[in-house]
Write a protein that holds these residues in place. Structure first.
Motif, mmCIF file in Angstrom:
data_model
loop_
_atom_site.group_PDB
_atom_site.id
_atom_site.type_symbol
_atom_site.label_atom_id
_atom_site.label_comp_id
_atom_site.label_asym_id
_atom_site.label_seq_id
_atom_site.Cartn_x
_atom_site.Cartn_y
_atom_site.Cartn_z
ATOM 1 N N LYS A 136 0.640 -1.268 -0.354
ATOM 2 C CA LYS A 136 0.222 -0.445 0.023
ATOM 3 C C LYS A 136 0.852 0.800 -0.004
ATOM 4 N N ARG A 137 0.756 2.059 -0.812
ATOM 5 C CA ARG A 137 1.222 3.571 -0.608
ATOM 6 C C ARG A 137 0.303 4.712 -0.693
ATOM 7 N N VAL A 138 0.969 5.284 -0.534
ATOM 8 C CA VAL A 138 0.613 6.961 0.003
ATOM 9 C C VAL A 138 -0.126 7.903 -1.850
ATOM 10 N N PRO A 139 -0.955 8.427 -2.099
ATOM 11 C CA PRO A 139 -1.273 8.642 -3.356
ATOM 12 C C PRO A 139 -0.764 10.290 -3.727
ATOM 13 N N THR A 140 -0.524 10.385 -5.171
ATOM 14 C CA THR A 140 0.118 12.119 -4.949
ATOM 15 C C THR A 140 -0.776 12.916 -4.606
ATOM 16 N N VAL A 141 -2.359 12.676 -5.171
ATOM 17 C CA VAL A 141 -3.129 13.138 -4.835
ATOM 18 C C VAL A 141 -3.616 13.198 -3.559
ATOM 19 N N PHE A 142 -3.203 12.605 -2.980
ATOM 20 C CA PHE A 142 -4.051 13.120 -1.245
ATOM 21 C C PHE A 142 -2.559 14.273 -0.521
ATOM 22 N N VAL A 143 -0.870 14.137 -0.770
ATOM 23 C CA VAL A 143 -0.456 14.966 -0.651
ATOM 24 C C VAL A 143 -0.762 16.110 -1.393
ATOM 25 N N LYS A 144 -1.294 15.704 -2.220
ATOM 26 C CA LYS A 144 -1.391 17.723 -2.970
ATOM 27 C C LYS A 144 -2.336 18.014 -2.129
ATOM 28 N N ASN A 145 -3.632 17.296 -1.521
ATOM 29 C CA ASN A 145 -5.098 17.673 -1.343
ATOM 30 C C ASN A 145 -5.268 17.941 0.736
ATOM 31 N N TYR A 146 -3.951 17.563 0.620
ATOM 32 C CA TYR A 146 -3.666 17.652 2.490
ATOM 33 C C TYR A 146 -4.333 19.029 2.495
#
Length: 296
Positions: free
Chosen positions: A141-151
């Motif tokens: 499992k990985r933390v997606p880029t979209v989550f990081v950008k929209n945190y």
């Protein structure tokens, strides 16, 4: 994607993409240039770079993540993300670095400092929310880029960011020094046990001291007490940290026999004796009980 935190006066609600470039491209470097290389194991769970390597750019330019001095790295894969792996990139060779493809790279914009961005990525809220938004199969499992950008997070003024970072840096330094002191005391304790008791090497001491058996001045106490359900229990902490009352959330078994212990008695754990699990029972714990595994 994430719940907006309460915003203090003067702070503005923002997303990470408003304050940092997420996984940006870095300019190319000459093949013969020396750069810093950071495998995942070179970034600690306490947010520090430990064990960086220096390599030629040609050896790492392809197949690895690129970053620059001032960037913030965040591990994206489980369990590294949940274990808080990440760092602020400082003192990179020629200001350039390459590393594991399992890093997200955050490059601060003008409205945020690298130190504050690093602090933000190490908060329980960021890591906990990121864990809930991981994608992929178990073990991958990985933390997606979209989550990081929209945190979402509250963004203070630059002056307040620097004040917060300085305060936390001072606190981290104090914790680190305390941990080093505790470790040094534990090592000294082990040395004293070995040198003065177990293996005395000072010839003057060994010629004047007598060799005796512990049984010649200690006797084992086995005063029958109650059981696991009714006993007020004590236990011995590791590394010579003393005898304490045992805090149990579950009631013990009625069939387990406990022994009564008296204040002033010496008690040790058969299992953890080598780890310094022994001490003198203090007055306030006289009458408490322990299992037969603890001998006094």
């Amino acid at each position: 994607m994430s719940k907006i935190l309460p915003v203090p006066n003067g702070w503005k609600p923002a997303k990470i993409k408003d304050a940092a470039h997420v996984n940006p491209r870095s300019n190319s470097v000459d093949d013969d240039s020396l750069v810093t290389f950071l495998p995942m194991n070179a970034v600690s769970e306490s947010g520090l770079i430990e064990g960086a390597e220096i390599r030629k750019a040609i050896d790492v330019k392809k197949g690895f993540t690129s970053f620059e001095t001032g960037d913030v790295l965040v591990a994206k894969i489980t369990p590294c993300f949940e274990n808080y792996k990440g760092c602020l990139c400082t003192d990179l060779k020629n200001d350039r670095g390459y590393g594991s493809t399992e890093f997200h790279v955050l490059r601060p914009k003008k409205n945020i400092t690298g130190e504050y961005l690093h602090i933000l990525t190490r908060t329980h809220h960021f890591r906990g929310t990121g864990e809930l938004n991981m994608t992929g199969t178990a073990g991958q499992k990985r933390v997606p880029t979209v989550f990081v950008k929209n945190y979402d997070f509250p963004l203070p003024q630059l002056s307040e960011q620097k004040t917060i970072a300085d305060l936390l840096s001072t606190w981290d330094e104090a914790i680190e020094k305390t941990e080093r002191l505790i470790q040094a005391k534990e090592e000294l304790f082990k040395w004293l046990l070995r040198e003065l008791i177990s293996e005395p090497r000072n010839t003057q001491i060994t010629t004047e001291w007598k060799i005796v058996k512990i049984g010649s001045f200690l006797t084992e106490s086995r005063i029958s007490g109650t059981n696991g359900r009714d006993a007020q229990k004590i236990t011995v902490k590791l590394y010579g940290k003393g005898v304490v009352a045992k805090d149990e959330k579950r009631i013990g078994s009625e069939t387990t026999q406990y022994c009564v212990r008296k204040s002033g008695q010496f008690i040790y754990s058969k299992l953890d004796f080598l780890n310094g699990a022994f001490g003198i029972i203090p007055e306030e714990l006289g009458g408490f009980e322990s299992l037969g595994g603890f001998v006094i």
